[in-house]
Design a protein around this motif. Structure first.
Motif, PDB file in Angstrom:
ATOM      1  N   THR A   1       0.873  -1.313   0.091  1.00 42.17           N
ATOM      2  CA  THR A   1       0.076  -0.115   0.050  1.00 42.17           C
ATOM      3  C   THR A   1       0.811   1.210  -0.010  1.00 42.17           C
ATOM      4  O   THR A   1       1.999   1.312   0.735  1.00 42.17           O
ATOM      5  CB  THR A   1      -0.814  -0.053   1.196  1.00 42.17           C
ATOM      6  N   ASP A   2       0.340   2.364  -0.595  1.00 39.86           N
ATOM      7  CA  ASP A   2       1.161   3.533  -0.779  1.00 39.86           C
ATOM      8  C   ASP A   2      -0.060   4.604  -0.782  1.00 39.86           C
ATOM      9  O   ASP A   2      -1.208   4.335  -0.800  1.00 39.86           O
ATOM     10  CB  ASP A   2       2.034   3.711  -1.939  1.00 39.86           C
ATOM     11  N   ALA A   3       0.535   5.945  -0.698  1.00 40.36           N
ATOM     12  CA  ALA A   3      -0.336   6.903  -0.275  1.00 40.36           C
ATOM     13  C   ALA A   3      -1.467   6.958  -1.664  1.00 40.36           C
ATOM     14  O   ALA A   3      -2.646   7.225  -1.772  1.00 40.36           O
ATOM     15  CB  ALA A   3       0.148   8.286  -0.164  1.00 40.36           C
ATOM     16  N   THR A   4      -0.806   6.866  -2.801  1.00 40.37           N
ATOM     17  CA  THR A   4      -1.676   7.028  -4.030  1.00 40.37           C
ATOM     18  C   THR A   4      -2.982   5.879  -4.255  1.00 40.37           C
ATOM     19  O   THR A   4      -4.000   6.001  -4.293  1.00 40.37           O
ATOM     20  CB  THR A   4      -0.853   6.805  -5.249  1.00 40.37           C
ATOM     21  N   THR A   5      -2.451   4.625  -3.786  1.00 42.47           N
ATOM     22  CA  THR A   5      -3.393   3.646  -3.568  1.00 42.47           C
ATOM     23  C   THR A   5      -4.622   4.035  -2.773  1.00 42.47           C
ATOM     24  O   THR A   5      -5.810   3.858  -3.143  1.00 42.47           O
ATOM     25  CB  THR A   5      -2.788   2.319  -3.307  1.00 42.47           C
ATOM     26  N   LEU A   6      -4.081   4.593  -1.580  1.00 41.83           N
ATOM     27  CA  LEU A   6      -5.336   4.780  -0.469  1.00 41.83           C
ATOM     28  C   LEU A   6      -6.030   6.039  -1.183  1.00 41.83           C
ATOM     29  O   LEU A   6      -7.258   5.757  -0.823  1.00 41.83           O
ATOM     30  CB  LEU A   6      -4.475   5.128   0.685  1.00 41.83           C
ATOM     31  N   VAL A   7      -5.529   6.833  -1.896  1.00 39.11           N
ATOM     32  CA  VAL A   7      -6.285   8.120  -2.299  1.00 39.11           C
ATOM     33  C   VAL A   7      -7.371   7.611  -3.211  1.00 39.11           C
ATOM     34  O   VAL A   7      -8.415   8.066  -3.315  1.00 39.11           O
ATOM     35  CB  VAL A   7      -5.328   9.263  -2.768  1.00 39.11           C
ATOM     36  N   VAL A   8      -6.724   6.862  -4.329  1.00 36.50           N
ATOM     37  CA  VAL A   8      -7.490   6.490  -5.317  1.00 36.50           C
ATOM     38  C   VAL A   8      -8.834   5.682  -4.977  1.00 36.50           C
ATOM     39  O   VAL A   8      -9.908   5.647  -5.318  1.00 36.50           O
ATOM     40  CB  VAL A   8      -6.683   5.572  -6.272  1.00 36.50           C
ATOM     41  N   PHE A   9      -8.592   4.617  -4.059  1.00 39.91           N
ATOM     42  CA  PHE A   9      -9.542   3.743  -3.347  1.00 39.91           C
ATOM     43  C   PHE A   9     -10.551   4.339  -2.663  1.00 39.91           C
ATOM     44  O   PHE A   9     -11.636   4.430  -2.780  1.00 39.91           O
ATOM     45  CB  PHE A   9      -9.023   2.512  -2.869  1.00 39.91           C
ATOM     46  N   ALA A  10      -9.906   5.303  -1.942  1.00 38.25           N
ATOM     47  CA  ALA A  10     -10.761   6.086  -0.932  1.00 38.25           C
ATOM     48  C   ALA A  10     -11.815   7.134  -1.675  1.00 38.25           C
ATOM     49  O   ALA A  10     -13.189   7.163  -1.341  1.00 38.25           O
ATOM     50  CB  ALA A  10      -9.698   6.881  -0.008  1.00 38.25           C
ATOM     51  N   SER A  11     -11.245   7.496  -2.832  1.00 38.01           N
ATOM     52  CA  SER A  11     -12.138   8.314  -3.444  1.00 38.01           C
ATOM     53  C   SER A  11     -13.317   7.551  -4.274  1.00 38.01           C
ATOM     54  O   SER A  11     -14.290   8.081  -4.241  1.00 38.01           O
ATOM     55  CB  SER A  11     -11.352   9.147  -4.775  1.00 38.01           C
ATOM     56  N   LEU A  12     -12.949   6.374  -4.644  1.00 38.02           N
ATOM     57  CA  LEU A  12     -13.921   5.758  -5.350  1.00 38.02           C
ATOM     58  C   LEU A  12     -15.067   5.206  -4.390  1.00 38.02           C
ATOM     59  O   LEU A  12     -16.256   5.285  -4.307  1.00 38.02           O
ATOM     60  CB  LEU A  12     -13.427   4.451  -6.178  1.00 38.02           C
ATOM     61  N   VAL A  13     -14.390   4.871  -3.244  1.00 41.71           N
ATOM     62  CA  VAL A  13     -15.614   4.285  -2.296  1.00 41.71           C
ATOM     63  C   VAL A  13     -16.345   5.456  -1.746  1.00 41.71           C
ATOM     64  O   VAL A  13     -17.531   5.467  -1.444  1.00 41.71           O
ATOM     65  CB  VAL A  13     -14.818   3.826  -0.804  1.00 41.71           C
ATOM     66  N   LEU A  14     -15.741   6.626  -1.712  1.00 44.70           N
ATOM     67  CA  LEU A  14     -16.432   7.799  -1.130  1.00 44.70           C
ATOM     68  C   LEU A  14     -17.511   8.263  -2.235  1.00 44.70           C
ATOM     69  O   LEU A  14     -18.725   8.456  -1.874  1.00 44.70           O
ATOM     70  CB  LEU A  14     -15.536   9.102  -0.727  1.00 44.70           C
ATOM     71  N   VAL A  15     -17.432   7.988  -3.502  1.00 45.48           N
ATOM     72  CA  VAL A  15     -18.337   8.353  -4.423  1.00 45.48           C
ATOM     73  C   VAL A  15     -19.573   7.184  -4.394  1.00 45.48           C
ATOM     74  O   VAL A  15     -20.575   7.690  -4.305  1.00 45.48           O
ATOM     75  CB  VAL A  15     -17.647   8.338  -5.817  1.00 45.48           C
ATOM     76  N   ILE A  16     -18.919   5.986  -4.304  1.00 46.53           N
ATOM     77  CA  ILE A  16     -20.063   5.102  -4.091  1.00 46.53           C
ATOM     78  C   ILE A  16     -20.824   5.164  -2.830  1.00 46.53           C
ATOM     79  O   ILE A  16     -22.136   5.146  -2.897  1.00 46.53           O
ATOM     80  CB  ILE A  16     -19.306   3.667  -3.954  1.00 46.53           C
ATOM     81  N   ALA A  17     -20.368   5.431  -1.572  1.00 46.36           N
ATOM     82  CA  ALA A  17     -21.380   5.631  -0.623  1.00 46.36           C
ATOM     83  C   ALA A  17     -22.063   6.904  -0.549  1.00 46.36           C
ATOM     84  O   ALA A  17     -23.145   6.895  -0.254  1.00 46.36           O
ATOM     85  CB  ALA A  17     -20.240   5.826   0.672  1.00 46.36           C
ATOM     86  N   GLY A  18     -21.300   7.988  -1.380  1.00 50.50           N
ATOM     87  CA  GLY A  18     -22.192   9.071  -1.271  1.00 50.50           C
ATOM     88  C   GLY A  18     -23.539   8.709  -2.188  1.00 50.50           C
ATOM     89  O   GLY A  18     -24.587   9.666  -1.957  1.00 50.50           O
ATOM     90  N   VAL A  19     -23.307   8.316  -3.247  1.00 47.79           N
ATOM     91  CA  VAL A  19     -24.467   7.960  -3.996  1.00 47.79           C
ATOM     92  C   VAL A  19     -25.446   7.170  -3.250  1.00 47.79           C
ATOM     93  O   VAL A  19     -26.625   7.360  -3.678  1.00 47.79           O
ATOM     94  CB  VAL A  19     -23.690   7.150  -5.497  1.00 47.79           C
TER      95      VAL A  19
END
Length: 243
Positions: free
Chosen positions: A157-175
């Motif tokens: 895991t690196d910072a970019t991986t966390l940011v990319v997956f967190a962004s997708l998960v936040l979009v899914i949860a927000g929707v």
């Protein structure tokens, strides 16, 4: 046992991989390193366009269930002491209206094989006896075959991986939250309380799934979740629920 070694599934895996590679090659001159991710998005949009008739059927079924809700409550009150009769009368009502309690589940079932194929494509280093070059592609530096849980368990895991997956998960949860707020589900009054609560939980389950699947499949889930909300809002205006 790898199910994708079976001839029919191996053929589908090879076909899906070739289609994604062809789209990636098409987008590459214009989008560079984003070509493979855009190919996944393009496949998602094609699938969603193909499922529009199913979405219309789902909207009609939801409208019918909402219209039947008062009659279902009357049946429940009348036959509450006779569960078997209640079950018969309920199913007869659904048959008379040419619907069922599970009507509208087809979109979820129809997409399951697509997610499974994307999952398989980005997990197999070789497809059709050739190296799977899709595994060399990434989104903002994160390999499309990497999953967040896999990265955490292997220590990659690196910072970019966390940011990319967190962004997708936040979009899914927000929707999912917007769906919960904007689209009141047509509930069956004869359904048990736990089932009604489960419907709300399932709206957020896609965000959890996105943590376990490869980034390509998580990207598919994100796009299809956003599309589904937009489509349901449009169809809700066309097929409104009773007040």
């Amino acid at each position: 046992m790898d199910l994708f070694t079976l001839p029919p599934l191996a053929f589908l895996l090879d076909l899906t991989t070739r289609a994604l590679l062809a789209l990636t090659d098409t987008f590459a001159p214009l989008t560079g390193g984003l070509a493979a991710a855009l190919a996944v998005i393009a496949v998602t949009l094609v699938v969603r366009l193909a499922l529009i008739p199913v979405g219309i059927s789902q909207a009609r079924a939801e409208q019918t269930r909402a219209r039947l809700a008062p009659r279902l409550r009357l049946l429940q009150e009348r036959w509450r002491k006779n569960p078997e009769r209640l079950q018969r009368e309920t199913m007869q009502l659904y048959r008379d209206e040419n619907t069922s309690p599970t009507a509208g589940c087809l979109p979820l079932l129809a997409q399951a094989p697509i997610v499974g194929l994307l999952y398989a494509v980005f997990l197999h280093p070789t497809v059709g006896r050739h190296a799977n070059t899709l595994l060399t592609h990434d989104l903002l530096g994160v390999p499309l075959g990497r999953s967040l849980i896999g990265a955490l368990t292997t220590g990659t895991t690196d910072a970019t991986t966390l940011v990319v997956f967190a962004s997708l998960v936040l979009v899914i949860a927000g929707v999912a939250e917007l769906t919960r707020r904007l689209l009141r589900p047509a509930t069956d009054p004869s359904a048990p309380t736990w089932m009604t609560g489960m419907v709300g939980v399932l709206q957020f389950s896609t965000a959890v799934v996105a943590l376990f699947v490869p980034l390509a499949a998580a990207l598919y889930l994100t796009v299809t979740t956003v599309w589904t909300l937009g489509q349901r809002l449009v169809l809700r205006r066309r097929y409104p629920l009773p007040a």
